[in-house]
Motif scaffolding. Sequence first.
Motif, mmCIF file in Angstrom:
data_model
loop_
_atom_site.group_PDB
_atom_site.id
_atom_site.type_symbol
_atom_site.label_atom_id
_atom_site.label_comp_id
_atom_site.label_asym_id
_atom_site.label_seq_id
_atom_site.Cartn_x
_atom_site.Cartn_y
_atom_site.Cartn_z
ATOM 1 N N GLY A 1 -4.193 0.194 -5.891
ATOM 2 C CA GLY A 1 -5.184 1.010 -5.200
ATOM 3 C C GLY A 1 -6.459 0.247 -4.891
ATOM 4 N N LEU A 2 -6.879 -0.642 -5.812
ATOM 5 C CA LEU A 2 -8.072 -1.445 -5.553
ATOM 6 C C LEU A 2 -7.859 -2.385 -4.370
ATOM 7 C CD1 LEU A 2 -9.267 -2.363 -9.160
ATOM 8 C CD2 LEU A 2 -10.469 -0.949 -7.490
ATOM 9 N N PHE B 1 -9.091 -1.812 2.999
ATOM 10 C CA PHE B 1 -9.381 -0.786 4.001
ATOM 11 C C PHE B 1 -10.874 -0.752 4.338
ATOM 12 C CE2 PHE B 1 -10.582 3.639 4.971
ATOM 13 C CZ PHE B 1 -9.859 3.810 6.141
ATOM 14 N N CYS B 2 -11.732 -0.860 3.314
ATOM 15 C CA CYS B 2 -13.177 -0.838 3.562
ATOM 16 C C CYS B 2 -13.616 -2.027 4.413
ATOM 17 C CB CYS B 2 -13.930 -0.836 2.242
ATOM 18 S SG CYS B 2 -13.819 0.736 1.354
ATOM 19 N N LEU B 3 -13.080 -3.201 4.106
ATOM 20 C CA LEU B 3 -13.456 -4.393 4.878
ATOM 21 C C LEU B 3 -13.033 -4.266 6.335
ATOM 22 C CD1 LEU B 3 -12.609 -7.257 2.338
ATOM 23 C CD2 LEU B 3 -14.877 -6.497 3.072
ATOM 24 N N LEU C 1 -0.249 -3.233 4.013
ATOM 25 C CA LEU C 1 0.449 -4.517 3.937
ATOM 26 C C LEU C 1 -0.148 -5.410 2.846
ATOM 27 C CD1 LEU C 1 0.960 -5.313 7.734
ATOM 28 C CD2 LEU C 1 2.681 -4.545 6.082
ATOM 29 N N ALA C 2 -1.473 -5.369 2.697
ATOM 30 C CA ALA C 2 -2.110 -6.151 1.629
ATOM 31 C C ALA C 2 -1.657 -5.660 0.258
ATOM 32 C CB ALA C 2 -3.629 -6.070 1.752
ATOM 33 N N ALA C 3 -1.546 -4.334 0.103
ATOM 34 C CA ALA C 3 -1.087 -3.772 -1.174
ATOM 35 C C ALA C 3 0.349 -4.191 -1.460
ATOM 36 C CB ALA C 3 -1.215 -2.252 -1.150
ATOM 37 N N LEU D 1 1.135 4.990 -1.938
ATOM 38 C CA LEU D 1 0.237 4.638 -0.836
ATOM 39 C C LEU D 1 0.925 4.806 0.510
ATOM 40 C CD1 LEU D 1 -1.616 1.478 -2.180
ATOM 41 C CD2 LEU D 1 -2.594 3.716 -1.701
ATOM 42 N N LEU D 2 2.202 4.420 0.576
ATOM 43 C CA LEU D 2 2.945 4.582 1.828
ATOM 44 C C LEU D 2 3.002 6.047 2.233
ATOM 45 C CD1 LEU D 2 4.773 3.434 4.070
ATOM 46 C CD2 LEU D 2 6.710 3.695 2.485
ATOM 47 N N LEU D 3 3.282 6.922 1.280
ATOM 48 C CA LEU D 3 3.336 8.352 1.574
ATOM 49 C C LEU D 3 1.984 8.856 2.058
ATOM 50 C CD1 LEU D 3 5.025 10.962 1.440
ATOM 51 C CD2 LEU D 3 4.269 11.230 -0.929
#
Length: 749
Positions: A230-231, A237-239, A263-265, A285-287
Amino acid sequence: MKSFCIGVLAGSLLSLFLPIVPPFFTVFLLLPLTILLFAVRYRFCAGLAAFFCCWISQFATYETEQQQLLNYSAPLQGTIVGIPKQYAEYSQFTLQLENSSAKGYQIQLNWSQPPELLQEGQRWQLSARLRPVAGSANPAGVNREAQALLHGVLAQGSVLAGHEAQLLPHKVSLRQRLIARLQHATADLDSAPLLLALTVGQRQFSPALWQGLQQSGLAHLLAISGLHIGLVFGWSFCLLRFMPWPLRYLAWRQGVALTAALLAAFAYAWLAGFAIPTIRAAFALLLMVLAWLQYRRLSYSHYWLLLTALLLLAQPFFVLSKSFWLSVLAVAVIFTVLWLQPRYSKHWHSKFYLFLRFHFCLTLLMSLLSLLLFDGSSVLAWLSNVLWVPWCSLLAIPLLFISLLAELVQLPGSSVLWQLTDTVFQPLLWWLNWSALQSSSWWAWPDQHWVLICSLLLICLLFLLSYQRIFLYLGVVLMLPLMLAFTRPVQWQLHLIDVGQGLAVLLQHGQRGLLYDVGPRYGQHSATASQVLPYLRQRGVRQLDYLILSHDDSDHTGDWQLLTAFYPQAQIYTDIDHIANAQPCSAIPQQYLAARLQMLDAGGDFGSKNDSSCVLLIQLYDWQILLPGDIGARVEQQLIARYPQLTAHVLVLSHHGSNSSSHFAFLHQLAPQLALNSASLYNRHQHPAIAVQQRLQMLGIPLHNTAHGGAIRLDISEQALHVYEYRAQRIPFWLQKPVGNAETLLTTR
């Protein structure tokens, strides 16, 4: 849809308590029934049937492939997955099969002196001796059979030395090369174990560090799971979301940022080896991203139920995973606390109060879940999480990711970043080392029925909902029966810890204990560290008064130095010459609390380590318990000649039930009501021997063996002895029946 998901969840919980897995043909009845029930809107029953359909079919496939593999006669061929563990005496690795009918499944192998260094991605053709996966069964231990089902491991064994192994053409995987680079970059850093655990999932911690993680309640922080995935997703996502975008592409910003962060996760999950917790977090996260991109709003409850149901249908064996339940229940607790808290607050002190309240509620409920799953919880958990979760989430882990990216792209100055990262992780390392020394920071609450813990969880939830007075009154009423658990008297207990082919016996009274032998140690494997120490912690033993080492054999002395490091006040009694600061067995005090201790002297020197074992007789109330170590038949006969009135109500069999011990005359004179034995399942010595079992049957003496029953607990009162075998109480019940016996399953391939 919610009813269907609740049905799946109910089916998964029900499966834990069934005695057997229904036969495979029931799938053909359940599948059309599921479709029919869903069509007529009995969706709860449809979800129940759907889970059973998936569970039965996957378990039947696993069993079929396992039996075919155990009967497979040709050499095995496969690829090494995961990072092999390198020890001085052998290497341990996981092989994913390629050429048998069980292609895609895995086996766990030990290899004594492999021809070259084993690495992830290597392809080997070799012959091995295999047996079904089996492990020790202790309340504080890992359920290896359940872990095997979860990871698709069909068997365990060892590579045969007399057969030539062949290294097949292969390529060293990109992940292996990256791990080697990270190991080299962090080799000189004090916090290297923490950094490697958080980047590639290598948790090769020292026993002291493991102890610190458990005592502090921060084990979740150093296991790559939902928090870390999640981090990565959140920071990515924020960047991407707030970076400058051309006007013409502003409409795409949200979708591109979500997809790239996802994709990064997934890339981070790949670097961690796609461990099961990372797969679950990535799927969650995908869901969420799919719902976001479809502009669908899911409530907290709807999202949680849908996620849990889909995971259980995709992999029904998740129901066996404690980490799965901790993860999904932690998410449920977080959603509940967020739902109860106000969404907005203007003042910083109000925000700080909400932050503390959130962590308090989360830690309280997770501590109760820990009591339910592990029979204990860390007292330091709330303080540890308040201090170190924000520290790691906002500073340490983001800096670690920056250092990781700099190392992967080989930016100049990456070594400086690693030094800075090490400095940031030093306070956490200090805290873990300090926590390891706080023996009183683990609150053990063993022997409590799971219904009691669930009631306590319900009480806490009712108090959270206490804005309605009826909930508050109901919580107070439910608390009254719980007071009985805290006021019951302390009871004497004898524990035969399941340490495999070795011995460790604990005599316990409350928080105090006496330990007779400490389990085996063979090379790098230490049952003292993996079984005995966790067992003492789980039982709440804070003061170990006496440590008795019966004789100088590694399956009894184990890693006794490690034990004394955690219990420095323990007095050592042994006749082993080379152990410093030890007193002879004959010097042991005759009185230990309400128990009488007597060392029996056979009156001879038989020139054998086994025969020189310290023989301990424990007298408690009117009961007598005999611990004879590894003495043979000659010493047994000498004992009954020297002590003609010797009897015992409980006998721990000599030498693990070997035929060289447990003489008929010895058993006849003792006439024990119970015989206990410590041996490992599928052991090559075939302990306990058939002849010994026949003698016990002739004399009508019931036998309890750790190989089949796991850890054995004997509750001792003035009126009676009550025996409990842990394996019979461990859920799921259908997984607690060992397959066959030793040599019938050992086949050379």
